[in-house]
Motif scaffolding. Structure first.
Motif, PDB file in Angstrom:
ATOM      1  N   CYS A   1      -5.887  69.741   5.265  1.00 42.34           N
ATOM      2  CA  CYS A   1      -5.264  70.912   4.806  1.00 42.34           C
ATOM      3  C   CYS A   1      -5.797  72.163   5.727  1.00 42.34           C
ATOM      4  O   CYS A   1      -6.757  72.560   5.885  1.00 42.34           O
ATOM      5  CB  CYS A   1      -5.310  71.630   3.473  1.00 42.34           C
ATOM      6  N   SER A   2      -4.734  72.645   6.728  1.00 37.73           N
ATOM      7  CA  SER A   2      -5.137  73.746   7.698  1.00 37.73           C
ATOM      8  C   SER A   2      -5.058  74.937   6.914  1.00 37.73           C
ATOM      9  O   SER A   2      -4.661  75.243   5.829  1.00 37.73           O
ATOM     10  CB  SER A   2      -4.264  73.811   8.709  1.00 37.73           C
TER      11      SER A   2
ATOM     12  N   ALA B   1      -9.114  71.093   2.459  1.00 37.39           N
ATOM     13  CA  ALA B   1      -9.146  72.118   3.490  1.00 37.39           C
ATOM     14  C   ALA B   1     -10.404  71.645   4.504  1.00 37.39           C
ATOM     15  O   ALA B   1     -11.444  71.287   4.241  1.00 37.39           O
ATOM     16  CB  ALA B   1      -9.440  73.335   2.649  1.00 37.39           C
ATOM     17  N   ARG B   2     -10.103  72.034   5.711  1.00 37.89           N
ATOM     18  CA  ARG B   2     -10.536  71.689   6.953  1.00 37.89           C
ATOM     19  C   ARG B   2     -10.946  72.867   7.845  1.00 37.89           C
ATOM     20  O   ARG B   2     -10.074  73.001   8.659  1.00 37.89           O
ATOM     21  CB  ARG B   2     -10.112  70.426   7.706  1.00 37.89           C
ATOM     22  N   GLU B   3     -12.033  73.504   7.709  1.00 37.63           N
ATOM     23  CA  GLU B   3     -12.245  74.587   8.524  1.00 37.63           C
ATOM     24  C   GLU B   3     -13.796  74.775   8.259  1.00 37.63           C
ATOM     25  O   GLU B   3     -14.264  74.712   7.073  1.00 37.63           O
ATOM     26  CB  GLU B   3     -11.558  75.683   8.098  1.00 37.63           C
ATOM     27  N   THR B   4     -14.287  75.494   9.339  1.00 37.16           N
ATOM     28  CA  THR B   4     -15.632  76.066   9.229  1.00 37.16           C
ATOM     29  C   THR B   4     -16.131  76.844  10.394  1.00 37.16           C
ATOM     30  O   THR B   4     -15.724  76.457  11.467  1.00 37.16           O
ATOM     31  CB  THR B   4     -16.625  74.819   9.040  1.00 37.16           C
ATOM     32  N   PRO B   5     -16.771  77.939  10.291  1.00 38.02           N
ATOM     33  CA  PRO B   5     -17.183  78.710   9.113  1.00 38.02           C
ATOM     34  C   PRO B   5     -15.828  79.324   8.431  1.00 38.02           C
ATOM     35  O   PRO B   5     -14.769  79.316   9.118  1.00 38.02           O
ATOM     36  CB  PRO B   5     -18.001  79.998   9.412  1.00 38.02           C
ATOM     37  N   LEU B   6     -15.952  79.802   7.284  1.00 37.18           N
ATOM     38  CA  LEU B   6     -14.796  80.333   6.582  1.00 37.18           C
ATOM     39  C   LEU B   6     -14.615  81.859   6.419  1.00 37.18           C
ATOM     40  O   LEU B   6     -15.631  82.555   6.426  1.00 37.18           O
ATOM     41  CB  LEU B   6     -14.685  79.869   5.170  1.00 37.18           C
TER      42      LEU B   6
END
Length: 205
Positions: free
Chosen positions: A88-89, A123-128
């Protein structure tokens, strides 16, 4: 409904393989899958894998175009276990959090929430950023589940495939489905479990 059904969305975040492998596991579990792939996900597919759209869509029971908001899965009358967006972007997360869906993934997720079915966003992201965190909070408050694909190192994964399978096994747990790909803490692998689940835990703890 004679066969259980699940909606699978693949958005443009890194980690296209999560969606592909999820479709394979659902087929093994005899779950009817309804697939949506966003336009951005097609770009990710080309960068991260050797798959073509035809290859991936063939893994699903049914494939729906991302702009087909008239598809059956866009209606609350479509009965299913729920929906997973894998990966999930942050854009897709934002659309779901605000209810401003611009395509079928967002609309199907909105339907899942309003019908009080299980919605899981890998959910696929880092940093947030704070915006990301607030959107995750909003989805959680609406009943959705944020499940980032975080590896479980206690399982001593030997390769990327084992890490992917463990994460997806935990996601399927949320639907009451056991794919046999998860090494559970303190438990021996079940007879017939996949090779990915049969990881020796040496010196854990």
């Amino acid at each position: 409904m004679n066969r259980q059904r699940m909606v699978v969305g693949i958005s443009g975040a890194s980690g296209f393989i999560y969606g592909v492998r999820l479709l394979e596991l659902l087929a093994e579990l005899n779950i009817e899958s309804h697939l949506i792939i966003s336009r951005a996900a097609l770009l990710t597919m080309a960068h991260e894998t050797d798959y073509k759209l035809a290859d991936v869509s063939a893994l699903a029971s049914h494939y729906h175009r991302a702009d087909d908001v008239a598809a059956g899965i866009a209606s609350g009358s479509f009965r299913c276990l729920g929906m997973v967006v894998a990966p999930c972007s942050m854009r897709t997360l934002a659309e779901i959090a605000t209810g401003t869906s611009s395509g079928l993934i967002g609309r199907a997720a909105d339907v899942t929430l309003k019908e009080r079915r299980t919605l899981v966003l890998m959910a696929r992201e880092t940093p947030l950023t704070l915006a990301h965190l607030r959107n995750m909070t909003a989805v959680t408050e609406m009943g959705g589940i944020i499940a980032p694909p975080v590896p479980a190192f206690y399982a001593r994964p030997q390769n990327l495939s084992q890490m992917v399978d463990h994460s997806l096994g935990r996601v399927l747990d949320l639907f009451g489905l056991d794919a046999g790909t998860t090494l559970r803490w303190g438990e021996a692998p079940k007879p017939g479990a996949s090779d990915e689940a049969k990881v020796v835990r040496r010196g854990v703890g």
